[in-house]
Write a protein that holds these residues in place. Sequence first.
Motif, PDB file in Angstrom:
ATOM      1  N   ALA A  96       0.831  -1.200   0.000  1.00 28.49           N
ATOM      2  CA  ALA A  96       0.000   0.000   0.000  1.00 28.49           C
ATOM      3  C   ALA A  96       0.868   1.254   0.000  1.00 28.49           C
ATOM      4  CB  ALA A  96      -0.909   0.001   1.221  1.00 28.49           C
ATOM      5  N   ASP A  97       0.316   2.324  -0.531  1.00 27.23           N
ATOM      6  CA  ASP A  97       1.005   3.607  -0.567  1.00 27.23           C
ATOM      7  C   ASP A  97       0.667   4.385   0.703  1.00 27.23           C
ATOM      8  OD1 ASP A  97       2.386   5.850  -1.283  1.00 27.23           O
ATOM      9  OD2 ASP A  97       0.890   6.571  -2.731  1.00 27.23           O
TER      10      ASP A  97
ATOM     11  N   PRO B 191       0.212  -3.364  -7.381  1.00 22.45           N
ATOM     12  CA  PRO B 191      -0.657  -2.242  -7.033  1.00 22.45           C
ATOM     13  C   PRO B 191      -1.734  -2.679  -6.049  1.00 22.45           C
ATOM     14  CG  PRO B 191      -1.076  -3.017  -9.278  1.00 22.45           C
ATOM     15  CD  PRO B 191       0.163  -3.703  -8.819  1.00 22.45           C
ATOM     16  N   TYR B 192      -2.041  -1.790  -5.114  1.00 25.07           N
ATOM     17  CA  TYR B 192      -2.964  -2.142  -4.034  1.00 25.07           C
ATOM     18  C   TYR B 192      -3.646  -0.864  -3.568  1.00 25.07           C
ATOM     19  CZ  TYR B 192      -4.422  -4.137   0.476  1.00 25.07           C
ATOM     20  OH  TYR B 192      -5.135  -4.576   1.565  1.00 25.07           O
ATOM     21  N   ASP B 193      -4.968  -0.849  -3.570  1.00 24.16           N
ATOM     22  CA  ASP B 193      -5.685   0.374  -3.225  1.00 24.16           C
ATOM     23  C   ASP B 193      -6.116   0.429  -1.759  1.00 24.16           C
ATOM     24  OD1 ASP B 193      -7.799  -1.386  -3.027  1.00 24.16           O
ATOM     25  OD2 ASP B 193      -8.925  -0.582  -4.740  1.00 24.16           O
ATOM     26  N   GLY B 194      -5.645  -0.522  -0.962  1.00 18.92           N
ATOM     27  CA  GLY B 194      -6.019  -0.554   0.449  1.00 18.92           C
ATOM     28  C   GLY B 194      -4.932   0.003   1.347  1.00 18.92           C
ATOM     29  N   THR B 195      -4.999  -0.359   2.606  1.00 16.00           N
ATOM     30  CA  THR B 195      -4.008   0.066   3.588  1.00 16.00           C
ATOM     31  C   THR B 195      -3.190  -1.141   4.036  1.00 16.00           C
ATOM     32  OG1 THR B 195      -5.646  -0.247   5.352  1.00 16.00           O
ATOM     33  CG2 THR B 195      -5.405   1.976   4.437  1.00 16.00           C
TER      34      THR B 195
ATOM     35  N   GLY C  55      -8.613  -3.918   1.014  1.00  9.91           N
ATOM     36  CA  GLY C  55      -8.358  -3.306  -0.285  1.00  9.91           C
ATOM     37  C   GLY C  55      -8.306  -4.366  -1.366  1.00  9.91           C
ATOM     38  N   ASP C  56      -8.146  -3.912  -2.598  1.00  6.18           N
ATOM     39  CA  ASP C  56      -8.105  -4.818  -3.737  1.00  6.18           C
ATOM     40  C   ASP C  56      -6.734  -4.775  -4.401  1.00  6.18           C
ATOM     41  OD1 ASP C  56     -10.807  -5.614  -3.525  1.00  6.18           O
ATOM     42  OD2 ASP C  56     -11.421  -3.727  -4.483  1.00  6.18           O
TER      43      ASP C  56
ATOM     44  N   GLY D 291      -4.450  -4.904  -7.619  1.00  6.73           N
ATOM     45  CA  GLY D 291      -4.602  -4.560  -9.026  1.00  6.73           C
ATOM     46  C   GLY D 291      -3.837  -5.503  -9.936  1.00  6.73           C
TER      47      GLY D 291
END
Length: 453
Positions: free
Chosen positions: A64-65, A87-91, A114-115, A117
């Motif tokens: 995660a970013d 890529p990961y849109d979660g925490t 999160g999901d 990518g």
Amino acid sequence: MTLVVVGDALLDIDLVGRAGRLMPDAPVPVLDELEERPRPGGAALAAALAAGDGEDVVLVAPVADDEAGARLAALVAESGVRLVPLPYDGTTAVKRRVRASGQSLLRLDEGGSGDVGAPPAQALEAIAGATAALVSDYGRGITSQPAVRAALDGLPARVPTVWDPHPRGARPVAGVRLATPNHDEAARLCPDPAAGAGEGTGLAAVSAQAAALVAAWRAQAVCITLGAGGALLSRGETSPSVVPAPRVAVSDTCGAGDRFASAALVALAAGAVTLEAVQQAVTSAAGFVAAGGAAAFGAAAPVEHGHDAVTRVRAAGGTVVATGGCFDLLHAGHVATLEAARSLGDCLVVCLNSDASVRRLKGASRPLVPQADRARVLAALECVDEVVIFDEDTPEQALRRVRPDVWAKGGDYAGADLPEAALLRDWGGQAVVLPYLEGRSTTSLVTTALSRA
């Protein structure tokens, strides 16, 4: 040779303090002097442990970013693992354990939703280029990501593949060399209700679960780990193999499954057959938990031999003696030095160079015996009360923890100041040199063996 670990990376943090009193309004301990100890967790821990075995390791994992993700990436890099992030849109999943006196009091979990990518080309290339692979599934979605799943599907036909499953994760791809659920996971994953409902840890129930999972997953073998009971390895037969675990003193089993799976991967990558790999994995996992488990990752920690000898001796006003070395191929010279050191006090702590430390000191061909085995042999000696494994080039950090009254080394230091002498003076300790048994050394043993080959 490149080992690839694919899975869910976590950030583990231990908050370690001293519990000396209870709250006045509740029967709970008050912790003072809290120290934060972060480390890689999940698939990141498995990758770091394999790298600690001297392997070239790539970790393919969602990152995660966020601040925790940056800390995790830095810890992975420090462990010698090359990270290929997905890529990961979660925490970032963070697990914090509050600990005192070697015991966990509380765990606080956060993040992790999160999901995942679509993987970049670099990730797919890393998986395709693996010479051996471990899928470390913590049930957070990576094994269900379509492109990742497609890449994993092709691995078992080409390279040894180990799959460490999770009940919330996807089923292993067909043909994996070894799947490694623990007993609780196997019962929950078992497709056969009759087999999965087997009571306790009886071998008949575990055998039925393993055979059912071999068939359901079309795996070459399933190994169900049983903690102190070792492991059961099945290829679907009615008489599976059971690998007993060494008897060790255990206070923290955190990370044992990651050590088991990563050790099995390293063994298979080196050409071991499946049963040999499981045997090595059982021994490695036992040594890992005996050395303090994940809480001791990257730090010195006591292995085991009886009870906490240092605490007991100190409480009785006795003398704590320590010595150190690689102890690769234990020989009569080692035993003479250890016995002499033990005679100087009421307990003996051996500071043992880790495998990585030995390689830096003696070259890539050493050690001949892995640290878990060296620790186990030393701990079995009557004159040894505790073993401490350290990863640095010198035992300074281990000595600061043990604070022995006497530091004893073999006679090859006779006539010279021991490097640790000044450190011992910090707490009133004394460094001494012991007589050396002539003609005994690991190097001479190796030379003699080679000359007779």
